[in-house]
Write a protein that holds these residues in place. Structure first.
Motif, PDB file in Angstrom:
ATOM      1  N   SER A  66     -40.492  32.753 -14.767  1.00  0.00           N
ATOM      2  CA  SER A  66     -38.978  33.060 -14.060  1.00  0.00           C
ATOM      3  C   SER A  66     -38.600  31.930 -13.043  1.00  0.00           C
ATOM      4  O   SER A  66     -39.357  30.987 -12.695  1.00  0.00           O
ATOM      5  CB  SER A  66     -38.807  34.481 -13.256  1.00  0.00           C
ATOM      6  N   THR A 111     -46.489  34.300 -15.570  1.00  0.00           N
ATOM      7  CA  THR A 111     -47.086  35.641 -15.366  1.00  0.00           C
ATOM      8  C   THR A 111     -47.725  36.158 -16.549  1.00  0.00           C
ATOM      9  O   THR A 111     -46.969  36.024 -17.489  1.00  0.00           O
ATOM     10  CB  THR A 111     -46.337  36.831 -14.759  1.00  0.00           C
ATOM     11  N   CYS A 137     -39.609  43.060 -11.002  1.00  0.00           N
ATOM     12  CA  CYS A 137     -39.415  42.034 -11.956  1.00  0.00           C
ATOM     13  C   CYS A 137     -37.951  42.260 -12.351  1.00  0.00           C
ATOM     14  O   CYS A 137     -37.231  43.203 -12.353  1.00  0.00           O
ATOM     15  CB  CYS A 137     -40.349  42.061 -13.309  1.00  0.00           C
TER      16      CYS A 137
END
Length: 143
Positions: free
Chosen positions: A52, A77, A101
């Motif tokens: 991200s 991740t 998240c």
């Protein structure tokens, strides 16, 4: 409303990168596609993780410009939090809050069927609330 309903409206395309792609390239892809995260997949299409904007920013904060040469495998991740198409929006929002998240891959029968963001869920929840309000107004007016 369910995640599946969101995907029917939004579409099921998910942008992915390879594990060797560097942070600079990933950031360019995020900007180009106007998205906040990409899945990391191997040549067979298996999902290895997710990278991200936050992952890139955190690496930059820790290491400075050298972080831009880190690969997706180094930034990602690996322990993905996922949902299914039948997951209700409120439940998915709870999952996002609990795990901190903003993106959830949607997995059905072991295969990727899409990805939703917190923005997708909030937009759908607002539409749902507006529809409920309209239904109540119509009920009260008719009575």
């Amino acid at each position: 409303m369910t995640i599946g309903a969101i995907l029917r409206d939004k579409g099921t395309d998910v942008f992915s990168v390879g594990p060797g792609e560097d942070a600079t390239s990933i950031a360019q892809s995020l900007a180009q596609h106007r998205i906040g995260a990409v899945l990391v997949r191997d040549l067979d299409g298996n999902i290895l993780g997710i990278v991200s904007e936050r992952d890139i920013v955190r690496a930059l904060a820790r290491e400075g410009a050298t972080a831009l040469s880190h690969t997706a495998r180094e930034l990602m991740t690996a322990d993905l939090i996922t949902v299914r198409g039948e997951t209700r929006i409120a439940e998915a929002l709870g999952v996002m809050t609990k795990h901190r998240c903003r993106h959830l891959p949607v997995i059905e029968d072991g295969r990727l069927t899409g990805m939703v963001s917190i923005g997708d869920l909030v937009k759908a929840r607002i539409a749902e609330a507006e529809q409920e309000a309209e239904n109540l107004r119509a009920f009260v007016t008719a009575a």
